[in-house]
Scaffold this motif. Sequence first.
Motif, short mmCIF file in Angstrom:
data_model
loop_
_atom_site.label_atom_id
_atom_site.label_comp_id
_atom_site.label_asym_id
_atom_site.label_seq_id
_atom_site.Cartn_x
_atom_site.Cartn_y
_atom_site.Cartn_z
N SER A 242 -6.57 1.41 11.61
CA SER A 242 -6.78 2.85 11.49
C SER A 242 -5.56 3.63 11.96
O SER A 242 -5.57 4.86 11.98
CB SER A 242 -8.02 3.24 12.29
OG SER A 242 -7.99 2.62 13.56
N THR A 243 -4.50 2.92 12.36
CA THR A 243 -3.24 3.59 12.67
C THR A 243 -2.46 3.80 11.35
O THR A 243 -2.84 3.24 10.31
CB THR A 243 -2.42 2.75 13.67
OG1 THR A 243 -2.55 1.38 13.31
CG2 THR A 243 -2.95 2.93 15.09
N ALA A 244 -1.37 4.58 11.43
CA ALA A 244 -0.72 5.03 10.19
C ALA A 244 -0.22 3.89 9.29
O ALA A 244 -0.18 4.05 8.07
CB ALA A 244 0.42 5.98 10.53
N GLY A 245 0.12 2.74 9.89
CA GLY A 245 0.58 1.61 9.08
C GLY A 245 -0.46 1.21 8.04
O GLY A 245 -0.11 0.72 6.95
N GLY A 246 -1.72 1.42 8.37
CA GLY A 246 -2.80 1.08 7.44
C GLY A 246 -2.72 1.87 6.15
O GLY A 246 -3.20 1.41 5.10
N ALA A 247 -2.09 3.04 6.19
CA ALA A 247 -1.97 3.86 4.98
C ALA A 247 -1.07 3.16 3.96
O ALA A 247 -1.24 3.36 2.75
CB ALA A 247 -1.40 5.24 5.32
N CYS A 248 -0.14 2.35 4.45
CA CYS A 248 0.76 1.63 3.53
C CYS A 248 0.11 0.36 2.99
O CYS A 248 0.00 0.16 1.79
CB CYS A 248 2.07 1.31 4.23
SG CYS A 248 2.96 2.81 4.71
#
Length: 428
Positions: A242-248
Amino acid sequence: MAATVVVGAQWGDEGKGRVVDILAERADLVVRFQGGSNAGHTVWVGEEHFALHLIPTGILRGKKCVIGNGVVVDPHALSEEADNLENRGVSVWNNLVISENAHLILPYHRLLDEAHERSLGDGKIGTTLRGIGQAYADKAARVGLRVGDMADEKEFCAKLERLADSKNQILKQVYGGENLPWEKVCEEYLRYAERLRPLITDTSLLINSALDDGKHVLFEGAQGALLDIDFGTYPYCTSSNSTAGGACTGTGVSPKRIDTIVGVMKAYTTRVGEGPFPTELEGSGVEGDIAEAMRKPGREYGSTTGRPRRIGWFDALVVRRAVMLSGIEELAVTHLDVLDQFEKIPVCVGYEYDGERMDIFPASSAKLRKCRPIYEELPGWKQDTSRAKKFAELPANGRRYLDRISELTGVAVKMVLVGPRRDQTVVG
Ligand code: IMP
């Protein structure tokens, strides 16, 4: 804006839905990248209340919405949510696409989630019982079924049948449950497949093409940094990044293409489910009364499960950790109005652990459990903030509180929400 990621900076329920709803006005594409129907993004449109679980919040703005490959999709929950929205005049079927690589939640995931939680007794995680962890476990074990598998009916049923035996053995022999009737599950899922088939596509291609064309893409996170499977308060966390890396990884977009990362935090802290929470206001004494005084104006009941949320003061160590993990560049602070009632407001600026002061959130949940908050007290403002539109219209002590949040987290507060309605937004 080009590519903006919105993530939670605490334990979820920070008000990401509201912030996404505001930013979505200028977006072309709104994309969910992790989690599933465990999320509950609450938005008021005029007098109407919407709680979105799986469908991106941008749907309420009539935007093209994407469920990315990092999401786990429960077709039953999705159909129900889509139908409810359509019945209320929101166009879903024309605006939604789903990644063929997203994994499916099947009935046995829900049953196993329930059975596993029951078996843990007092040690339970307090999951939303939506089968999330079990679906991600199958994905990692490479025995999951994906949305794209529903394209071929025969093959889908054959795959499902192959899994039947082992899942039923676990349900029956480990947890003493009933066998699942596989033919029925297959029939049910084929009905969903019929409905979802036109929406299924290679969404990584779609999102990257949109970015190539200069479109604005908004990535809508679910849960929060401290519920991240790797960096959250393990095992009291969810099962995705759920941290921003998950968006990638959850969409197939390179980190190089992300322009802005917005962190959403409440002006205080809440969490649902079990797990350590240093600033929690507990019990039936004064602390419990303070929590209760925030629960009603803050509407602090889980929007997916209805559970009362646990409540505590703002914890700078939590948000600082989220800032580091996600590279948060601006903060949106929600629920400021809930603090209007207090004469004095404690904020946690450090922990005491084993007689020593700590300024960094510990990676270990066991250590966190033993941390005691060190507070500084800020003056309250005892004034209604719910009509403010600009920072200058907030009471001086309200601005001082926000400035202190910026100082403690190292990030500027760019947006403040002072009530549930769209127009209760403070910017500029
Ligand atoms: P699961 O994601 O249902 O497996 O639940 C794992 C933990 O994450 C539990 O403590 C849940 O309460 C919490 N959780 C999951 N989704 C949300 C959310 O959207 N908001 C807040 N907590 C959540």
